[in-house]
Design a protein around this motif. Structure first.
Motif, PDB file in Angstrom:
ATOM      1  N   VAL A 357      60.150  41.103  -0.080  1.00 52.92           N
ATOM      2  CA  VAL A 357      61.519  41.226  -0.326  1.00 52.92           C
ATOM      3  C   VAL A 357      61.689  42.599  -0.437  1.00 52.92           C
ATOM      4  O   VAL A 357      60.933  43.456  -1.706  1.00 52.92           O
ATOM      5  CB  VAL A 357      62.107  40.569  -1.484  1.00 52.92           C
ATOM      6  CG1 VAL A 357      63.733  40.807  -1.846  1.00 52.92           C
ATOM      7  CG2 VAL A 357      62.035  39.132  -1.389  1.00 52.92           C
ATOM      8  N   ALA A 358      62.798  43.334  -0.111  1.00 50.62           N
ATOM      9  CA  ALA A 358      63.117  44.552  -0.427  1.00 50.62           C
ATOM     10  C   ALA A 358      64.681  45.007  -0.269  1.00 50.62           C
ATOM     11  O   ALA A 358      65.328  44.127   0.364  1.00 50.62           O
ATOM     12  CB  ALA A 358      62.432  45.675   0.561  1.00 50.62           C
ATOM     13  N   GLY A 359      65.252  46.058  -0.906  1.00 53.14           N
ATOM     14  CA  GLY A 359      66.625  46.359  -0.656  1.00 53.14           C
ATOM     15  C   GLY A 359      66.735  46.891   0.763  1.00 53.14           C
ATOM     16  O   GLY A 359      65.809  47.128   1.614  1.00 53.14           O
ATOM     17  N   ALA A 360      68.194  46.317   1.360  1.00 51.41           N
ATOM     18  CA  ALA A 360      68.420  46.237   2.849  1.00 51.41           C
ATOM     19  C   ALA A 360      69.094  47.756   2.935  1.00 51.41           C
ATOM     20  O   ALA A 360      69.700  47.965   4.286  1.00 51.41           O
ATOM     21  CB  ALA A 360      69.390  45.026   2.914  1.00 51.41           C
ATOM     22  N   ASN A 361      69.241  48.699   2.001  1.00 51.37           N
ATOM     23  CA  ASN A 361      70.105  49.906   2.023  1.00 51.37           C
ATOM     24  C   ASN A 361      71.409  49.759   2.538  1.00 51.37           C
ATOM     25  O   ASN A 361      71.984  50.347   3.328  1.00 51.37           O
ATOM     26  CB  ASN A 361      69.487  50.765   3.224  1.00 51.37           C
ATOM     27  CG  ASN A 361      67.996  51.380   2.893  1.00 51.37           C
ATOM     28  OD1 ASN A 361      67.780  51.658   1.834  1.00 51.37           O
ATOM     29  ND2 ASN A 361      67.104  51.072   3.717  1.00 51.37           N
ATOM     30  N   ALA A 362      72.041  48.671   1.947  1.00 50.32           N
ATOM     31  CA  ALA A 362      73.223  48.126   2.302  1.00 50.32           C
ATOM     32  C   ALA A 362      73.806  47.552   0.698  1.00 50.32           C
ATOM     33  O   ALA A 362      72.811  46.641   0.147  1.00 50.32           O
ATOM     34  CB  ALA A 362      73.764  47.009   3.288  1.00 50.32           C
ATOM     35  N   GLU A 363      74.863  48.214   0.430  1.00 47.53           N
ATOM     36  CA  GLU A 363      75.361  47.593  -0.966  1.00 47.53           C
ATOM     37  C   GLU A 363      75.417  46.087  -1.071  1.00 47.53           C
ATOM     38  O   GLU A 363      76.147  45.577  -0.010  1.00 47.53           O
ATOM     39  CB  GLU A 363      76.630  48.058  -1.458  1.00 47.53           C
ATOM     40  CG  GLU A 363      77.027  47.840  -2.854  1.00 47.53           C
ATOM     41  CD  GLU A 363      78.334  48.708  -3.280  1.00 47.53           C
ATOM     42  OE1 GLU A 363      78.599  48.334  -4.544  1.00 47.53           O
ATOM     43  OE2 GLU A 363      78.632  49.618  -2.671  1.00 47.53           O
ATOM     44  N   GLY A 364      75.056  45.241  -1.877  1.00 50.77           N
ATOM     45  CA  GLY A 364      74.853  43.953  -2.017  1.00 50.77           C
ATOM     46  C   GLY A 364      74.071  43.117  -1.240  1.00 50.77           C
ATOM     47  O   GLY A 364      74.324  41.873  -1.126  1.00 50.77           O
ATOM     48  N   PHE A 365      73.101  43.744  -0.711  1.00 46.93           N
ATOM     49  CA  PHE A 365      72.283  43.118   0.172  1.00 46.93           C
ATOM     50  C   PHE A 365      70.725  43.586   0.056  1.00 46.93           C
ATOM     51  O   PHE A 365      70.344  44.414  -0.447  1.00 46.93           O
ATOM     52  CB  PHE A 365      72.520  43.198   1.773  1.00 46.93           C
ATOM     53  CG  PHE A 365      73.760  42.614   2.262  1.00 46.93           C
ATOM     54  CD1 PHE A 365      73.817  41.344   2.583  1.00 46.93           C
ATOM     55  CD2 PHE A 365      74.976  43.323   1.993  1.00 46.93           C
ATOM     56  CE1 PHE A 365      75.005  40.705   2.985  1.00 46.93           C
ATOM     57  CE2 PHE A 365      76.261  42.868   2.446  1.00 46.93           C
ATOM     58  CZ  PHE A 365      76.404  41.563   3.042  1.00 46.93           C
ATOM     59  N   HIS A 366      69.887  42.631   0.258  1.00 45.50           N
ATOM     60  CA  HIS A 366      68.349  42.573   0.132  1.00 45.50           C
ATOM     61  C   HIS A 366      67.857  42.062   1.483  1.00 45.50           C
ATOM     62  O   HIS A 366      68.379  41.062   2.170  1.00 45.50           O
ATOM     63  CB  HIS A 366      67.763  41.990  -1.011  1.00 45.50           C
ATOM     64  CG  HIS A 366      67.685  43.024  -2.224  1.00 45.50           C
ATOM     65  ND1 HIS A 366      69.058  43.122  -2.896  1.00 45.50           N
ATOM     66  CD2 HIS A 366      66.752  43.677  -2.723  1.00 45.50           C
ATOM     67  CE1 HIS A 366      68.512  43.860  -3.731  1.00 45.50           C
ATOM     68  NE2 HIS A 366      67.283  44.310  -3.890  1.00 45.50           N
ATOM     69  N   HIS A 367      66.696  42.412   1.984  1.00 44.18           N
ATOM     70  CA  HIS A 367      66.029  41.716   3.117  1.00 44.18           C
ATOM     71  C   HIS A 367      64.866  41.126   2.538  1.00 44.18           C
ATOM     72  O   HIS A 367      64.207  41.126   1.473  1.00 44.18           O
ATOM     73  CB  HIS A 367      65.179  42.972   4.114  1.00 44.18           C
ATOM     74  CG  HIS A 367      66.172  43.644   4.819  1.00 44.18           C
ATOM     75  ND1 HIS A 367      66.216  44.946   5.124  1.00 44.18           N
ATOM     76  CD2 HIS A 367      66.975  43.268   5.842  1.00 44.18           C
ATOM     77  CE1 HIS A 367      66.890  45.429   5.993  1.00 44.18           C
ATOM     78  NE2 HIS A 367      67.471  44.394   6.420  1.00 44.18           N
ATOM     79  N   THR A 368      64.707  39.848   3.224  1.00 44.94           N
ATOM     80  CA  THR A 368      63.547  38.847   3.070  1.00 44.94           C
ATOM     81  C   THR A 368      62.656  38.889   4.087  1.00 44.94           C
ATOM     82  O   THR A 368      63.187  39.354   5.449  1.00 44.94           O
ATOM     83  CB  THR A 368      63.895  37.506   2.627  1.00 44.94           C
ATOM     84  OG1 THR A 368      64.668  36.922   3.663  1.00 44.94           O
ATOM     85  CG2 THR A 368      64.746  37.403   1.465  1.00 44.94           C
TER      86      THR A 368
END
Length: 572
Positions: A357-368
């Protein structure tokens, strides 16, 4: 010493400003008194402890061939300006001016002063090596003095400085100082570890710290008893995992995490372990931009290791929220490796993750389901984190973590100061050679506090015998009620002194309970009690402070018995 002749005041209540045990007990036992923030007066009993520590330090420094000097505490600014430290040392330096408006400082350390002395006094290689030391008061204007003697502004320190023609000579003296320090702390009866350390502001190529082990210690120490390795956590290396990185098994997905920024919040929301998350930290870069440092979510960044990276600005500075938004377009907490447009350096353990899991470089979102090489480029990898228990030791064992209080530090300075101040001697061929230097410090007053942090119980201090203000305390019960008890106590007092013992005679007109409580608070290792009942039976009562062992001893054998007890508890 007779307590009836000493204006000794103890405190029943713990002073509000005392946060740690050593500060509390030093004040309660009447060993020190606060003058102002971070500055203390040593009272008679406390000063005896300090002097005993100084004596051990002095004996071992002399034994190692060091020469004692006493340098000025007030130092002229121009020497500090030669090395560039007048400004670089910052607000820790207490700057003062004399009536002629000349700048001085109250010395926090003496590298400049001793180097100036050496360049004036030393002319030939035949005078080398030489090692000068002093025991003296220092002053560092701590922004937040705390913990009593542990982080005081004014303190007593032993500092030594050696001068050499070459590295081999420095290595020899450095090893001798390491051995001397080991003897000092063993003689003082302290549990300690010698650890590899960062040289910090003092500088130099190699350094080691000496830590007294205590749960209240500010420093974390990584060690392995099985292979003898020990280092400050700042210096302990980590290694790539032995197992290969798993192949990707999950698809990349973007999930909404509107109120979750921290690792704890994100892992709780997504019901995954912090170790399965990537922590992406943005710091100032050496080229004026930003650089991202990524670690596993359950690991912490090691600032010393990060500062060593050529891409990272020194000193290490975390990017502000404004800088992060300006560069990445998102607020703090949502940066991640997929599509990140700044240089990225990843810790070994984080580089071994798959489906993380990591930040998605978008406010309010993460990547899985993030994977290196598929969703984000294979990263540059470095050792970025603090070690944790169970990590492999560089020598093959498994690391444990303990807390320690730094009480000594030795450095190989090289030519950092001698080069800046042109401290030279003529070598065998008559050529000028810059001298190589070593530096060796011990916090003498800090040792007193560290010993208490390591040696105390609910009743008070439990001094290691070599540091105790006295060898034995002799308590006289109800002396005003019996001339015979008073006379017997006076005779025993003289006999103990004639046997070479340092004795504190509690001959005050105070209740027995008060005397017992204050004896435990003060923490002298051995206690003898003489009272009317025991005198009639020809006995005195003995109690050992550390374990509470008690025994009745024939008055005629009291001196010999106590001498045997002291010999049995002597760590030296």
């Amino acid at each position: 010493m007779r307590l009836s002749q000493l204006p000794w005041t103890t405190l029943k209540e713990t002073p509000a400003e005392a946060e740690v045990v050593s500060h509390q007990l030093l004040l309660r036992a009447g060993l020190i008194r606060r003058l102002t923030s971070g500055i203390f007066t040593w009272m008679p009993l406390g000063l005896r402890v300090l002097r005993r520590v100084e004596q051990v330090v002095r004996e071992e420094m002399d034994r190692a061939g060091a020469l004692e000097v006493l340098m000025p505490a007030v130092q002229p600014a121009e020497l500090w300006q030669e090395t560039g430290r007048w400004e670089r040392y910052g607000d820790l330096l207490l700057r003062i001016r004399d009536r002629h408006e000349r700048d001085y400082c109250f010395g926090p350390t003496h590298e400049e002063i001793i180097t100036d002395l050496a360049r004036r006094e030393l002319r030939s290689y035949r005078q080398l090596p030489v090692n000068y030391y002093q025991i003296q008061t220092k002053f560092r204007d701590e922004i937040r003095p705390r913990f009593g003697l542990m982080r005081a502004r004014e303190f007593v320190m032993k500092d030594a400085y050696s001068f050499h023609l070459d590295q081999d000579s420095l290595d020899t003296t450095y090893a001798a100082m390491a051995q001397a320090y080991t003897r000092i702390f063993r003689r003082l009866g302290l549990r300690f570890r010698t650890v590899d350390a960062d040289s910090g502001e003092i500088g130099g190529s190699r350094s080691q710290e000496f830590h007294v082990l205590a749960d209240s210690g500010e420093d974390a120490i990584a060690y392995c008893d099985a292979d003898g390795y020990a280092a400050n956590v700042e210096m302990a290396p980590t290694f790539p995992p032995a197992a290969p990185r798993p192949a990707p098994a999950a698809a990349l997905a973007r999930v909404a995490t509107p109120d979750s920024r921290t690792i704890e919040e994100v892992s709780a929301l997504l019901r995954t372990a912090p170790a399965r998350c990537l922590k992406t930290l943005l710091v100032e870069a050496a080229d004026g931009g930003l650089v991202a440092l990524a670690l596993r979510g359950d690991h912490n960044l090691n600032a010393v290791k990060a500062e060593r990276l050529p891409q990272v600005a020194r000193p290490l500075a975390m990017a502000t929220a404004e800088r992060i938004r300006a560069v990445t377009g998102v607020p703090t907490g949502f940066a991640g490796p997929v599509g990140l447009d700044v240089p990225l350096i990843v810790d070994h353990a984080a580089a071994a993750l798959a489906d993380f899991v990591a930040g998605a470089n978008a406010e309010g979102f993460h990547h899985t389901g993030v994977n290196w090489g598929r969703d984000a480029p294979e990263p540059a990898v470095a050792d970025l984190r603090n070690v944790v228990p169970g990590d492999p030791s560089p020598r093959g064992g498994a690391l444990e973590i303990a807390r320690g209080i730094e009480v000594g530090h030795i450095f190989q300075l090289g030519d950092k100061y001698s080069q800046a101040m042109h401290a030279t001697v003529l070598d065998q061929d008559g050529r000028e050679r810059i001298m190589t230097m070593g530096c060796y410090g011990i916090g003498v007053s800090r040792i007193v506090a560290a010993a208490i942090e390591q040696n105390h119980d609910a009743q008070g201090i439990v001094w290691p015998a070599p540091m105790s203000p006295f060898d034995v305390t002799l308590l006289v019960l109800n002396p005003k009620n019996s001339d015979a008890v008073t006379a017997a106590a006076g005779a025993l007092y003289l006999q103990l002194q004639e046997a070479g013992l340092e004795v504190l005679l509690d001959d005050r007109d105070a209740r027995p309970g008060v005397k017992f409580a204050e004896a435990d608070l003060l923490g002298i290792p051995h206690r003898l009690v003489i009272g009317e009942r025991g005198l009639k039976e020809g006995l005195v009562e003995y109690r050992r402070r550390r374990d509470g062992a008690e025994e009745k001893v024939a008055s005629s054998d009291a001196v010999a018995f106590l001498v045997r007890q002291l010999a049995a508890t002597d760590p030296g």
